[in-house]
Design a protein around this motif. Structure first.
Motif, PDB file in Angstrom:
ATOM      1  N   PHE A   7       0.970  -1.151   0.013  1.00  0.00           N
ATOM      2  CA  PHE A   7      -0.019  -0.008   0.002  1.00  0.00           C
ATOM      3  C   PHE A   7       0.881   1.192   0.021  1.00  0.00           C
ATOM      4  CE2 PHE A   7      -3.504  -3.094   1.559  1.00  0.00           C
ATOM      5  CZ  PHE A   7      -4.244  -2.853   0.587  1.00  0.00           C
ATOM      6  N   ARG A   8       1.940   1.368   0.760  1.00  0.00           N
ATOM      7  CA  ARG A   8       2.842   2.478   0.615  1.00  0.00           C
ATOM      8  C   ARG A   8       3.442   2.528  -0.848  1.00  0.00           C
ATOM      9  NH1 ARG A   8       4.963   0.316   5.568  1.00  0.00           N
ATOM     10  NH2 ARG A   8       4.044   1.455   7.205  1.00  0.00           N
ATOM     11  N   TRP A   9       3.599   1.292  -1.558  1.00  0.00           N
ATOM     12  CA  TRP A   9       4.280   1.446  -2.890  1.00  0.00           C
ATOM     13  C   TRP A   9       3.106   2.138  -3.673  1.00  0.00           C
ATOM     14  CZ3 TRP A   9       2.792  -0.584  -7.794  1.00  0.00           C
ATOM     15  CH2 TRP A   9       3.793  -0.467  -8.540  1.00  0.00           C
ATOM     16  N   ILE A  10       1.950   1.646  -3.876  1.00  0.00           N
ATOM     17  CA  ILE A  10       0.810   2.263  -4.453  1.00  0.00           C
ATOM     18  C   ILE A  10       0.640   3.695  -4.282  1.00  0.00           C
ATOM     19  CG2 ILE A  10      -1.707   2.142  -4.738  1.00  0.00           C
ATOM     20  CD1 ILE A  10      -1.485  -1.037  -4.251  1.00  0.00           C
ATOM     21  N   GLY A  11       0.758   4.142  -2.933  1.00  0.00           N
ATOM     22  CA  GLY A  11       0.720   5.529  -2.599  1.00  0.00           C
ATOM     23  C   GLY A  11       1.689   6.326  -3.130  1.00  0.00           C
ATOM     24  N   SER A  12       3.015   5.859  -3.263  1.00  0.00           N
ATOM     25  CA  SER A  12       4.047   6.391  -3.924  1.00  0.00           C
ATOM     26  C   SER A  12       3.905   6.556  -5.276  1.00  0.00           C
ATOM     27  CB  SER A  12       5.389   5.888  -3.452  1.00  0.00           C
ATOM     28  OG  SER A  12       6.467   6.352  -3.978  1.00  0.00           O
ATOM     29  N   LEU A  13       3.470   5.571  -5.905  1.00  0.00           N
ATOM     30  CA  LEU A  13       3.230   5.417  -7.492  1.00  0.00           C
ATOM     31  C   LEU A  13       2.304   6.508  -7.587  1.00  0.00           C
ATOM     32  CD1 LEU A  13       3.699   3.779 -10.083  1.00  0.00           C
ATOM     33  CD2 LEU A  13       1.475   2.732  -9.492  1.00  0.00           C
ATOM     34  N   PHE A  14       1.315   6.851  -7.247  1.00  0.00           N
ATOM     35  CA  PHE A  14       0.288   7.768  -7.603  1.00  0.00           C
ATOM     36  C   PHE A  14       0.752   9.184  -7.287  1.00  0.00           C
ATOM     37  CE2 PHE A  14      -2.679   4.505  -7.964  1.00  0.00           C
ATOM     38  CZ  PHE A  14      -3.591   4.836  -8.914  1.00  0.00           C
ATOM     39  N   THR A  15       1.297   9.409  -6.132  1.00  0.00           N
ATOM     40  CA  THR A  15       1.847  10.648  -5.533  1.00  0.00           C
ATOM     41  C   THR A  15       3.329  11.131  -6.244  1.00  0.00           C
ATOM     42  OG1 THR A  15       2.822   9.552  -3.556  1.00  0.00           O
ATOM     43  CG2 THR A  15       0.443  10.795  -3.542  1.00  0.00           C
ATOM     44  N   ASP A  16       3.891  10.223  -6.486  1.00  0.00           N
ATOM     45  CA  ASP A  16       5.432  10.622  -6.978  1.00  0.00           C
ATOM     46  C   ASP A  16       5.552  10.332  -8.484  1.00  0.00           C
ATOM     47  OD1 ASP A  16       6.124  10.951  -4.299  1.00  0.00           O
ATOM     48  OD2 ASP A  16       6.932   9.066  -3.991  1.00  0.00           O
ATOM     49  N   ILE A  17       4.736   9.544  -9.277  1.00  0.00           N
ATOM     50  CA  ILE A  17       4.907   9.202 -10.541  1.00  0.00           C
ATOM     51  C   ILE A  17       3.886   9.680 -11.406  1.00  0.00           C
ATOM     52  CG2 ILE A  17       5.434   7.516 -12.043  1.00  0.00           C
ATOM     53  CD1 ILE A  17       7.004   6.031  -9.845  1.00  0.00           C
ATOM     54  N   LEU A  18       2.701   9.091 -11.050  1.00  0.00           N
ATOM     55  CA  LEU A  18       1.740   9.520 -12.065  1.00  0.00           C
ATOM     56  C   LEU A  18       0.957  10.850 -11.969  1.00  0.00           C
ATOM     57  CD1 LEU A  18      -0.436   6.082 -11.490  1.00  0.00           C
ATOM     58  CD2 LEU A  18       1.187   6.717 -13.436  1.00  0.00           C
ATOM     59  N   PHE A  19       1.198  11.563 -10.757  1.00  0.00           N
ATOM     60  CA  PHE A  19       0.666  13.079 -10.788  1.00  0.00           C
ATOM     61  C   PHE A  19       1.638  13.972 -11.232  1.00  0.00           C
ATOM     62  CE2 PHE A  19      -2.396  11.872  -7.198  1.00  0.00           C
ATOM     63  CZ  PHE A  19      -3.187  11.291  -8.110  1.00  0.00           C
ATOM     64  N   ILE A  20       2.631  13.531 -12.001  1.00  0.00           N
ATOM     65  CA  ILE A  20       3.749  14.405 -12.390  1.00  0.00           C
ATOM     66  C   ILE A  20       3.142  15.413 -13.405  1.00  0.00           C
ATOM     67  CG2 ILE A  20       5.914  14.638 -13.743  1.00  0.00           C
ATOM     68  CD1 ILE A  20       6.879  12.390 -12.241  1.00  0.00           C
ATOM     69  N   PRO A  21       2.361  15.095 -14.373  1.00  0.00           N
ATOM     70  CA  PRO A  21       1.778  15.796 -15.148  1.00  0.00           C
ATOM     71  C   PRO A  21       0.882  16.949 -14.686  1.00  0.00           C
ATOM     72  CG  PRO A  21       1.501  13.694 -16.105  1.00  0.00           C
ATOM     73  CD  PRO A  21       2.173  13.596 -14.840  1.00  0.00           C
ATOM     74  N   PHE A  22       0.194  16.729 -13.568  1.00  0.00           N
ATOM     75  CA  PHE A  22      -0.664  17.526 -12.986  1.00  0.00           C
ATOM     76  C   PHE A  22       0.048  18.563 -12.201  1.00  0.00           C
ATOM     77  CE2 PHE A  22      -3.413  13.716 -13.562  1.00  0.00           C
ATOM     78  CZ  PHE A  22      -4.454  14.476 -14.587  1.00  0.00           C
ATOM     79  N   ASP A  23       1.106  18.011 -11.507  1.00  0.00           N
ATOM     80  CA  ASP A  23       1.940  18.850 -10.813  1.00  0.00           C
ATOM     81  C   ASP A  23       2.581  20.028 -11.720  1.00  0.00           C
ATOM     82  OD1 ASP A  23       1.347  17.811  -8.192  1.00  0.00           O
ATOM     83  OD2 ASP A  23       3.113  16.381  -8.381  1.00  0.00           O
ATOM     84  N   ALA A  24       3.062  19.493 -12.902  1.00  0.00           N
ATOM     85  CA  ALA A  24       3.484  20.420 -13.692  1.00  0.00           C
ATOM     86  C   ALA A  24       2.573  21.629 -14.106  1.00  0.00           C
ATOM     87  CB  ALA A  24       3.987  19.697 -14.970  1.00  0.00           C
ATOM     88  N   LEU A  25       1.413  20.974 -14.418  1.00  0.00           N
ATOM     89  CA  LEU A  25       0.354  21.981 -14.978  1.00  0.00           C
ATOM     90  C   LEU A  25      -0.067  22.921 -13.693  1.00  0.00           C
ATOM     91  CD1 LEU A  25      -2.130  22.687 -16.889  1.00  0.00           C
ATOM     92  CD2 LEU A  25      -3.590  21.024 -15.827  1.00  0.00           C
ATOM     93  N   ARG A  26      -0.207  22.393 -12.479  1.00  0.00           N
ATOM     94  CA  ARG A  26      -0.563  23.566 -11.517  1.00  0.00           C
ATOM     95  C   ARG A  26       0.791  24.555 -11.144  1.00  0.00           C
ATOM     96  NH1 ARG A  26       1.584  23.110  -6.300  1.00  0.00           N
ATOM     97  NH2 ARG A  26       2.422  20.924  -6.745  1.00  0.00           N
ATOM     98  N   LEU A  27       1.999  23.981 -11.382  1.00  0.00           N
ATOM     99  CA  LEU A  27       2.927  25.048 -11.371  1.00  0.00           C
ATOM    100  C   LEU A  27       2.807  26.111 -12.411  1.00  0.00           C
ATOM    101  CD1 LEU A  27       5.993  22.596 -10.092  1.00  0.00           C
ATOM    102  CD2 LEU A  27       4.702  24.419  -8.859  1.00  0.00           C
TER     103      LEU A  27
END
Length: 73
Positions: A7-27
């Motif tokens: 579950f920690r790996w799944i959380g890390s996958l979503f927050t650190d890898i899959l949300f990178i495009p959304f973080d770039a858009l937010r910035l």
């Protein structure tokens, strides 16, 4: 122990890898005054895709209704 790591790996996958495009858009939107349309562009893209798929589904449903094969078991 193993389940907690999964579950920690799944959380890390979503927050650190899959949300990178959304973080770039937010910035990028934080740096400029993008406005409402720019900030919700991804939602509009998803809405258009959904509407196209729904129209295709309805067209196929009508085709199966005309052929009489909709409820065949």
């Amino acid at each position: 122990m193993i389940a907690g790591n999964i579950f920690r790996w799944i959380g890390s996958l979503f927050t650190d890898i899959l949300f990178i495009p959304f973080d770039a858009l937010r910035l990028s939107l934080a740096k400029s005054d993008g406005g409402w349309w720019t900030s919700n562009a991804i939602n509009w893209v998803f809405l258009v895709i959904l509407l196209v798929l729904f129209a295709y589904w309805m067209k196929e449903s009508v085709t199966f209704m005309k052929e009489g094969t909709e409820d065949r078991a």
